[in-house]
Design a protein around this motif. Sequence first.
Motif, PDB file in Angstrom:
ATOM      1  N   TYR A 122     -29.648  27.405  11.573  1.00 28.31           N
ATOM      2  CA  TYR A 122     -28.444  28.114  10.628  1.00 28.31           C
ATOM      3  C   TYR A 122     -28.593  29.368  10.522  1.00 28.31           C
ATOM      4  O   TYR A 122     -29.604  30.175  10.613  1.00 28.31           O
ATOM      5  CB  TYR A 122     -28.912  27.506   9.116  1.00 28.31           C
ATOM      6  CG  TYR A 122     -28.496  26.098   9.271  1.00 28.31           C
ATOM      7  CD1 TYR A 122     -27.090  25.862   8.567  1.00 28.31           C
ATOM      8  CD2 TYR A 122     -29.584  25.107   9.346  1.00 28.31           C
ATOM      9  CE1 TYR A 122     -26.893  24.282   8.473  1.00 28.31           C
ATOM     10  CE2 TYR A 122     -29.208  23.602   9.060  1.00 28.31           C
ATOM     11  CZ  TYR A 122     -28.045  23.331   8.849  1.00 28.31           C
ATOM     12  OH  TYR A 122     -27.566  22.142   8.605  1.00 28.31           O
ATOM     13  N   GLU A 123     -27.760  30.134  10.546  1.00 28.66           N
ATOM     14  CA  GLU A 123     -27.499  31.760  10.632  1.00 28.66           C
ATOM     15  C   GLU A 123     -26.286  32.155   9.651  1.00 28.66           C
ATOM     16  O   GLU A 123     -25.376  31.603   9.587  1.00 28.66           O
ATOM     17  CB  GLU A 123     -27.012  31.994  12.148  1.00 28.66           C
ATOM     18  CG  GLU A 123     -26.350  33.378  12.100  1.00 28.66           C
ATOM     19  CD  GLU A 123     -27.675  34.399  11.825  1.00 28.66           C
ATOM     20  OE1 GLU A 123     -27.043  35.466  11.062  1.00 28.66           O
ATOM     21  OE2 GLU A 123     -28.698  34.387  12.127  1.00 28.66           O
ATOM     22  N   LYS A 124     -26.483  33.265   8.820  1.00 29.37           N
ATOM     23  CA  LYS A 124     -25.602  33.436   7.908  1.00 29.37           C
ATOM     24  C   LYS A 124     -24.275  34.147   8.478  1.00 29.37           C
ATOM     25  O   LYS A 124     -23.406  34.402   7.870  1.00 29.37           O
ATOM     26  CB  LYS A 124     -26.306  34.624   6.778  1.00 29.37           C
ATOM     27  CG  LYS A 124     -26.626  35.834   7.034  1.00 29.37           C
ATOM     28  CD  LYS A 124     -27.239  36.634   5.892  1.00 29.37           C
ATOM     29  CE  LYS A 124     -27.561  38.185   6.434  1.00 29.37           C
ATOM     30  NZ  LYS A 124     -28.027  38.867   5.479  1.00 29.37           N
ATOM     31  N   ASN A 181     -22.476  31.119  10.016  1.00 29.98           N
ATOM     32  CA  ASN A 181     -21.373  31.562   8.866  1.00 29.98           C
ATOM     33  C   ASN A 181     -22.039  30.818   7.624  1.00 29.98           C
ATOM     34  O   ASN A 181     -21.398  30.589   6.782  1.00 29.98           O
ATOM     35  CB  ASN A 181     -20.011  31.143   9.045  1.00 29.98           C
ATOM     36  CG  ASN A 181     -19.112  31.965   8.067  1.00 29.98           C
ATOM     37  OD1 ASN A 181     -19.284  32.969   7.700  1.00 29.98           O
ATOM     38  ND2 ASN A 181     -18.007  31.205   7.835  1.00 29.98           N
ATOM     39  N   VAL A 182     -23.329  30.483   7.545  1.00 29.85           N
ATOM     40  CA  VAL A 182     -23.675  29.633   6.500  1.00 29.85           C
ATOM     41  C   VAL A 182     -24.933  30.634   5.932  1.00 29.85           C
ATOM     42  O   VAL A 182     -26.175  30.735   6.663  1.00 29.85           O
ATOM     43  CB  VAL A 182     -24.418  28.309   7.030  1.00 29.85           C
ATOM     44  CG1 VAL A 182     -25.106  27.662   5.831  1.00 29.85           C
ATOM     45  CG2 VAL A 182     -23.504  27.401   7.613  1.00 29.85           C
ATOM     46  N   ALA A 183     -24.845  31.028   4.718  1.00 29.60           N
ATOM     47  CA  ALA A 183     -25.865  31.769   3.960  1.00 29.60           C
ATOM     48  C   ALA A 183     -26.919  30.712   3.324  1.00 29.60           C
ATOM     49  O   ALA A 183     -26.663  30.470   2.375  1.00 29.60           O
ATOM     50  CB  ALA A 183     -25.312  32.859   3.192  1.00 29.60           C
ATOM     51  N   ARG A 204     -27.584  30.808  -0.783  1.00 32.63           N
ATOM     52  CA  ARG A 204     -26.298  30.848  -1.429  1.00 32.63           C
ATOM     53  C   ARG A 204     -25.187  29.523  -1.097  1.00 32.63           C
ATOM     54  O   ARG A 204     -24.914  29.013  -1.941  1.00 32.63           O
ATOM     55  CB  ARG A 204     -25.471  32.187  -0.796  1.00 32.63           C
ATOM     56  CG  ARG A 204     -24.313  32.625  -1.650  1.00 32.63           C
ATOM     57  CD  ARG A 204     -23.551  33.596  -0.995  1.00 32.63           C
ATOM     58  NE  ARG A 204     -22.924  33.165   0.443  1.00 32.63           N
ATOM     59  CZ  ARG A 204     -22.378  33.965   1.003  1.00 32.63           C
ATOM     60  NH1 ARG A 204     -22.735  35.344   0.837  1.00 32.63           N
ATOM     61  NH2 ARG A 204     -21.888  33.549   2.442  1.00 32.63           N
ATOM     62  N   ASP A 205     -25.205  29.344   0.375  1.00 26.00           N
ATOM     63  CA  ASP A 205     -24.043  28.449   0.658  1.00 26.00           C
ATOM     64  C   ASP A 205     -24.686  27.113   0.388  1.00 26.00           C
ATOM     65  O   ASP A 205     -24.278  25.990   0.124  1.00 26.00           O
ATOM     66  CB  ASP A 205     -23.577  28.499   1.876  1.00 26.00           C
ATOM     67  CG  ASP A 205     -22.836  30.005   2.109  1.00 26.00           C
ATOM     68  OD1 ASP A 205     -22.187  30.397   1.020  1.00 26.00           O
ATOM     69  OD2 ASP A 205     -22.662  30.221   3.205  1.00 26.00           O
ATOM     70  N   TYR A 227     -35.821  34.027   8.743  1.00 23.06           N
ATOM     71  CA  TYR A 227     -34.806  34.909   8.447  1.00 23.06           C
ATOM     72  C   TYR A 227     -34.840  36.335   8.653  1.00 23.06           C
ATOM     73  O   TYR A 227     -33.948  37.031   8.382  1.00 23.06           O
ATOM     74  CB  TYR A 227     -34.212  34.565   7.250  1.00 23.06           C
ATOM     75  CG  TYR A 227     -34.936  34.649   6.115  1.00 23.06           C
ATOM     76  CD1 TYR A 227     -35.061  35.752   5.276  1.00 23.06           C
ATOM     77  CD2 TYR A 227     -35.946  33.556   5.665  1.00 23.06           C
ATOM     78  CE1 TYR A 227     -35.863  36.118   4.313  1.00 23.06           C
ATOM     79  CE2 TYR A 227     -36.545  33.808   4.364  1.00 23.06           C
ATOM     80  CZ  TYR A 227     -36.711  35.112   3.832  1.00 23.06           C
ATOM     81  OH  TYR A 227     -37.387  35.210   2.586  1.00 23.06           O
TER      82      TYR A 227
END
Length: 478
Positions: free
Chosen positions: A53-55, A95-97, A100-101, A118
């Motif tokens: 996962y990547e923000k 596009n996934v923080a 938060r998300d 991260y």
Amino acid sequence: MTGAGGRAPLGLRRWLCSAAPAPRVCVVGSGPAGFYTAQHILKHHGGALVDIYEKLPVPFGLVRFGVAPDHPEVKNVTNTFTQTARSGRCGFYGNVAVGRDVTVPELQQAYHAVVLSYGAEDNRVLGIPGENLPGVYSARAFVGWYNGLPENQDLKPDLSCETALILGHGNVALDIARILLSPLQLLRKTDITDSSLAALACSKVKRVWLVGRRGPLQVAFTIKELREMINLPGARAVLDPADFTGLESAVKDASRPRKRLTELMIKTALEKPVEMQAGAAGAAAPREWGLKFQRSPQEVLPSADGSRARGVRMALTRLEGSGDSAKAIPTGDVEELECGLVLSSIGYRSLPLDPAVPFDSQRGVIPNSSGRVEGVPGLYCSGWVKRGPTGVIITTMNDSFDTAQSLLEDLQGGVLDISTSREGFGLVESILHSRGVRPVSFSDWEKIDAAEVARGKAAGKPREKIVDPAEMLRIIGH
């Protein structure tokens, strides 16, 4: 995926022979720490499924946003990362923080193991008066600006002064000095952003001082970066021979890299500038840079109207102890250095991600043992958030392999319970959907990548980075 003689590797055979569900692992962060952790798990466990996962909508972390534009060879690791991401057992969700998300406890519901990789998204502060004046920037923000990191695109650094002062003696400090003084024709061929190239084209900066609290034997930069700076066309090194008195003997017992680095500084300090040898009028190098030692910043001094920085007051220091453990103690003397641009390069800093994750705010790391997060079974960490923001990509690679190995040992030893299957991205996707978050896949990124490369080609660059996330999402039709 077969081993010698066409047989499946042992880990895969053992997994195929058992009825156990596939271990699902989630990695948070797609920089070197995240990708190397995923790579090691996939390579050494034939059945594991790994989701990264990547923000941001784009992968690769500091390889994309930290490595200097004129170091393209360092960025070649993205080829390996791309191979990992294209593996049938690896998923990428940009596009996934996380925090938060989707929360870490939610990820723990969806996966057998979660690895936090991260990085360090903040910087250490000087903690001195005046550091918030216009004209003072953190190295992290400045590097992010010229490398196209979306959050730093509004930085607009003021480059209208002649003298810049960089606080810090690490490779990042040298990167910034090199970018500030590089001939434009060298930068034009790199993937530096269009807007920062335009700003550098108008820059009046012609002198850069790199200032450190300790001495020449304690600098953190490496010989490759120093040599590059010394050989920079059109820029002259200004090192004071007095700073290096007696160091030849002091460095005799030092490690070979430290010895070679010190010898190169001494040689450069003692060399007569080329234009003096040639008897020219000093016009050969219009730009110059130098190292200043044993100076600790006390205050950034404001201009007369208080509107911006005009210099830095520094305490002179003496060293107590020797080698890497030497401490800088103020002598009581001070000096002022005039400059209109101050860049603070004293280190990056990790931030806590989620209240459910222990965090040592003193050290800026997640407390862990060989990557196992203390007190939270099934939670791991790798990279800078595990050990602090030091070292180069190879350091992070070894560190990530170490964490991945801990995780594999825990799978092997039954510490991680994989008897019940986990839904992985299936569960996370429904959570994200309910919160209106649309993830970006690796093939989406490859469309953004192709667009950047095409734009770069038109300008004679390897790529023209897209710096606005909204534009990235438009390209992939989000």
